[in-house]
Enzyme design. Structure first.
Site, PDB file in Angstrom:
ATOM      1  N   GLU B  70       0.808  -1.226   0.000  1.00  0.00           N
ATOM      2  CA  GLU B  70       0.000   0.000   0.000  1.00  0.00           C
ATOM      3  C   GLU B  70       0.836   1.267   0.000  1.00  0.00           C
ATOM      4  O   GLU B  70       0.456   2.276  -0.591  1.00  0.00           O
ATOM      5  CB  GLU B  70      -0.951   0.029   1.198  1.00  0.00           C
ATOM      6  CG  GLU B  70      -2.157  -0.880   1.068  1.00  0.00           C
ATOM      7  CD  GLU B  70      -1.844  -2.322   1.377  1.00  0.00           C
ATOM      8  OE1 GLU B  70      -0.722  -2.605   1.838  1.00  0.00           O
ATOM      9  OE2 GLU B  70      -2.716  -3.179   1.155  1.00  0.00           O
ATOM     10  N   HIS B 139     -10.975  -4.090   9.401  1.00  0.00           N
ATOM     11  CA  HIS B 139     -11.574  -4.084   8.057  1.00  0.00           C
ATOM     12  C   HIS B 139     -12.947  -3.419   8.044  1.00  0.00           C
ATOM     13  O   HIS B 139     -13.791  -3.744   7.208  1.00  0.00           O
ATOM     14  CB  HIS B 139     -11.736  -5.514   7.526  1.00  0.00           C
ATOM     15  CG  HIS B 139     -10.466  -6.153   7.064  1.00  0.00           C
ATOM     16  ND1 HIS B 139      -9.520  -6.626   7.935  1.00  0.00           N
ATOM     17  CD2 HIS B 139      -9.978  -6.403   5.826  1.00  0.00           C
ATOM     18  CE1 HIS B 139      -8.514  -7.151   7.251  1.00  0.00           C
ATOM     19  NE2 HIS B 139      -8.765  -7.029   5.970  1.00  0.00           N
TER      20      HIS B 139
HETATM   21  C1  LIG Z   1      -2.402  -4.222   4.341  1.00  0.00           C
HETATM   22  C2  LIG Z   1      -3.342  -5.156   3.694  1.00  0.00           C
HETATM   23  N1  LIG Z   1      -3.479  -5.150   2.357  1.00  0.00           N
HETATM   24  C3  LIG Z   1      -4.332  -5.979   1.746  1.00  0.00           C
HETATM   25  C4  LIG Z   1      -5.094  -6.846   2.477  1.00  0.00           C
HETATM   26  C5  LIG Z   1      -6.113  -7.732   1.800  1.00  0.00           C
HETATM   27  N2  LIG Z   1      -5.594  -9.086   1.792  1.00  0.00           N
HETATM   28  C6  LIG Z   1      -5.884  -9.943   2.777  1.00  0.00           C
HETATM   29  S1  LIG Z   1      -5.086 -11.379   2.608  1.00  0.00           S
HETATM   30  C7  LIG Z   1      -4.375 -10.888   1.177  1.00  0.00           C
HETATM   31  C8  LIG Z   1      -3.473 -11.818   0.438  1.00  0.00           C
HETATM   32  C9  LIG Z   1      -2.367 -12.307   1.290  1.00  0.00           C
HETATM   33  O1  LIG Z   1      -1.608 -13.217   0.576  1.00  0.00           O
HETATM   34  P1  LIG Z   1      -0.492 -14.068   1.304  1.00  0.00           P
HETATM   35  O2  LIG Z   1       0.384 -13.183   2.103  1.00  0.00           O
HETATM   36  O3  LIG Z   1       0.161 -14.895   0.262  1.00  0.00           O
HETATM   37  O4  LIG Z   1      -1.283 -14.971   2.339  1.00  0.00           O
HETATM   38  P2  LIG Z   1      -2.325 -16.142   2.048  1.00  0.00           P
HETATM   39  O5  LIG Z   1      -3.651 -15.502   1.886  1.00  0.00           O
HETATM   40  O6  LIG Z   1      -1.902 -16.862   0.842  1.00  0.00           O
HETATM   41  O7  LIG Z   1      -2.285 -16.971   3.273  1.00  0.00           O
HETATM   42  C10 LIG Z   1      -4.751  -9.594   0.858  1.00  0.00           C
HETATM   43  C11 LIG Z   1      -4.322  -8.858  -0.340  1.00  0.00           C
HETATM   44  C12 LIG Z   1      -4.948  -6.820   3.882  1.00  0.00           C
HETATM   45  N3  LIG Z   1      -5.677  -7.578   4.679  1.00  0.00           N
HETATM   46  N4  LIG Z   1      -4.045  -5.997   4.463  1.00  0.00           N
END
Ligand SMILES: Cc1ncc(C[n+]2csc(CCOP(=O)(O)OP(=O)(O)O)c2C)c(N)n1
Ligand SMILES: [Mg+2]
Lengths: 323, 336
Positions: B70, B139
């Protein structure tokens, strides 16, 4: 290293608890009873358990939005977690946090985290505290492949190196961040471990769907970090069996991908095959664990359904200690 | 006139503005959805369905799917804007301003002033805000009060599909940085949208209900709540002015003061936390500039000074509701 029967049974049980906890949530969520966003850990059980089996309650972990597995593996009470997900006032966080914020500081579990990349810097602080205490304690930052792109994760890695903090960055590469593929979002031609290595850490890699690979890798990592050599990083290649969140249509998956990973990359199947072939455990031993786990999950769900609900006054408590 | 959903209004406006001006670009996490996967680009197409089809039409240079970063998303929007482009950055959840706050607050909001008026930063930061989904403390937040306190930023909160179109078009064409807050619970709501090149100027509130007895000032999702209460009370002969602020920065002071001068009673209904908020701001404005018109102490209908809780019972107790708004109207009328 040959693991004892007790260790094997406990590890299997922990993985099975996580699996069935999540499978049950997957079906319960469809009924609409559970509120909010729920991210299931199914498929990655070998990582949480293979890591946490080495830890004491004084060692700290910090988790992600996909936190149930880490919580269970670190010793959080399963029925109480279920109550939290149901939003009960008797849940782990009194219904204030829900699935994405389960925390249990008595067990060294510093919380699941709704902010991707929020955890790693906190783990560095916990590691600094461990270093000050000088008793060989460590802290673990669980991060996804998506979280490895967050500036906070980079800063945390560098700061851990600079301060020689006993922090272990565990990257669970399940190939997806939400609906985006690892190949697109992680720009290096190499892997996440190489990225961590570039920060000046010793790194390891392991098979994140094989408990034995995770466990053996972590034995080495922990030996190294507990000996005062500073931080380390590990990347585990693993799989996410469900969607990013419950309700995800998963149109980004390849044809037959979900069947294939359930078939070939299921850590529970792999564990069962290995221990029975090596005659370390009998199929019947594992079946007994399975039955036991199913009744734990059933009791947890029933308990969560019947558990007391929070009231309007509860909104106002727990903001401060004194005010 | 066309009838469409709030989320369609967002998408259509972005689409049209990108067609109209090649300098308009969009960036954000998963806005293409499916990059680097077997399903391929647009397999999903943005979690709020506010960017569906943009990638196919405008390509990867102008529809930029970013990693989870972000700080760099907003930073890049700043760099694009200082280099002649008109970026629309998407924060998937408004709560993530926490990760990118330096780029919003210390950079974007201050360039023009620090540089002695020489620069312009025509960036829009769109973000999904608000509670009601049991999405828990990280959220669910309403961040417009916080953003309104920051000089240099404009803050826009559309409450209907028509306002989305008119205000988003103005935001994209505005040469200053604009925070554009879309309530998650509004995405699926429908409404009529005027045809043509429809724009709404900033700083002009909308009087959505007219009455003589009480002024209710509000914005975003809460507008509909206040309208329902006003409609109910109208049947009892109680008249409420409902003022939808549309933008909290700039603030349409005149609309508020004009109304309070007639009604003598002010209620502010808002979803952000109560301390140092848009509500305290408006109550102070009225105390300062319309004191002698007041017939009763002003009332704020807001959540308490706590994070947004998870459990259903807790979240609904936390949020303003039509019952709470109605009680506030009765209370202010009963004063003395
Ligand atoms: C700062 C922030 N940006 C975006 C999100 C939305 N978001 C939640 S999980 C996620 C993907 C995370 O991917 P990863 O780190 O690979 O974890 P996984 O879901 O595969 O366990 C996103 C973009 C968030 N919760 N927090
Ligand atoms: Mg991932």
């Amino acid at each position: 290293m040959q693991l004892s029967r007790d260790v094997l049974l406990r590890a299997y049980r922990q993985m099975k608890v996580i699996r069935e906890f999540e499978e049950r949530l997957h079906t319960e969520i469809m009924t609409g009873e559970i509120a909010g966003f729920t991210h299931l850990y199914c498929g990655q059980e070998a990582v949480a358990v293979g890591v946490c089996e080495h830890l004491d309650s004084v060692d700290k972990i910090i988790s992600t939005h996909r936190g149930h597995g880490h919580c269970i593996a670190k010793g959080c009470d399963v029925p109480t977690m279920m109550k939290e997900i149901w939003g009960s006032s008797e849940g782990t966080c009194k219904g204030k946090g829900g699935s994405m914020h389960i925390a249990d500081l008595d067990h060294g579990m510093l919380g699941a985290n709704g902010i991707v990349g929020g955890g790693a810097p906190i783990a560095v602080g916990a590691a600094m505290a461990a270093k000050i205490d000088g008793k060989g304690k460590v802290s673990i930052a669980f991060s996804g492949d998506g979280a490895c792109n967050q500036g906070t994760t980079f800063e945390a890695m560098n700061m851990a190196v600079v301060t020689k903090a006993p922090c272990i960055f565990v990257f669970e590469n399940n190939h997806y961040s939400e609906h985006t593929g690892f190949d697109y979002a992680v720009g290096t031609n190499l892997d996440i471990a190489s990225r961590a290595e570039a920060f000046g850490m010793k790194v390891w890699r392991g098979n994140g769907v094989d408990f034995f690979s995770v466990h053996e890798t972590m034995r080495e990592v922990l030996e190294y970090v507990r000996a005062g050599n500073g931080p380390a990083a590990v990347e585990f290649d693993t799989e996410r069996f469900f969607g990013h969140f419950e309700g995800d249509p998963q149109r980004y998956r390849g044809e037959g991908e979900l069947d294939r990973i359930r078939d070939e990359r299921d850590c529970l199947k792999i564990f069962r095959e290995k221990v029975t072939q090596a005659k370390l455990l009998e199929g019947a031993d594992l079946d007994a664990v399975d039955a036991d786990v199913m009744s734990l999950i059933e009791a947890s769900v029933e308990g969560a359904r019947a558990a007391p609900r929070p009231t309007a006054e509860d909104v106002l408590t727990d903001v401060y200690i004194s005010y | 006139m066309a009838n469409m959903m709030y989320r369609e209004a967002v998408l259509r406006t972005i689409f049209e503005e990108m067609e109209r001006d090649e300098n308009v670009v969009m960036l954000g996490e998963d806005i293409v959805g499916g990059m680097g996967t077997a399903g391929g680009p647009e397999a999903i197409g943005g979690i709020w369905s506010t960017s569906t089809g943009l990638f196919g039409k405008f390509g990867a240079n102008r529809v930029i799917d970013t990693p989870i970063s972000e700080s760099a998303i907003i930073g890049a929007a700043n760099g694009l804007a200082l280099s002649g482009k008109r970026p629309i950055a998407e924060l998937m959840f408004a709560d993530f301003i926490g990760v990118s706050l330096d780029q919003i607050w210390n950079q974007m909001g201050k360039f023009r002033y620090m540089f002695g008026g020489k620069s312009k930063c025509p960036a829009v930061v769109r973000m999904a805000y608000g509670a009601g989904f049991n999405a828990a403390p990280q959220h669910s937040q309403s961040v417009h009060s916080l953003l309104t306190s920051m000089p240099g930023l404009k803050v826009v909160i559309p409450s209907t599909p028509a306002d989305v179109v008119g205000l988003l078009r103005t935001a994209i064409r505005d040469d200053d940085p604009v925070m554009f807050l879309e309530h998650k619970a509004l995405y699926a709501t429908k409404g009529e949208v005027p045809d043509g090149d429809y724009t709404i100027p900033f700083g002009h509130a909308r009087l959505t209900r007219a009455g003589q007895d009480v002024t209710i000032v509000t914005c975003g999702l809460m507008v509909g709540f206040c309208e329902r209460v006003a409609d109910k009370l109208a049947k009892e002969g109680i008249g409420c002015d409902v003022i939808d602020l549309r933008t909290t920065s700039p603030l349409d002071e005149e609309a508020i003061l004009d109304s309070v001068e007639v009604t003598g009673r002010l209620i502010v209904v808002d979803e952000s936390t109560p301390r140092c908020s848009i509500a305290t701001d408006i109550v102070a404005l009225v105390a300062e500039k319309a004191y002698s018109s007041l017939k009763a102490p002003s009332v704020m209908v807001m959540p308490p000074h706590t994070p947004v809780p998870f459990a259903r019972e807790l979240e609904s107790a936390y949020l303003p509701s039509t019952d709470k708004i109605e009680a506030a109207v009765r209370k202010i009328l009963a004063w003395r």
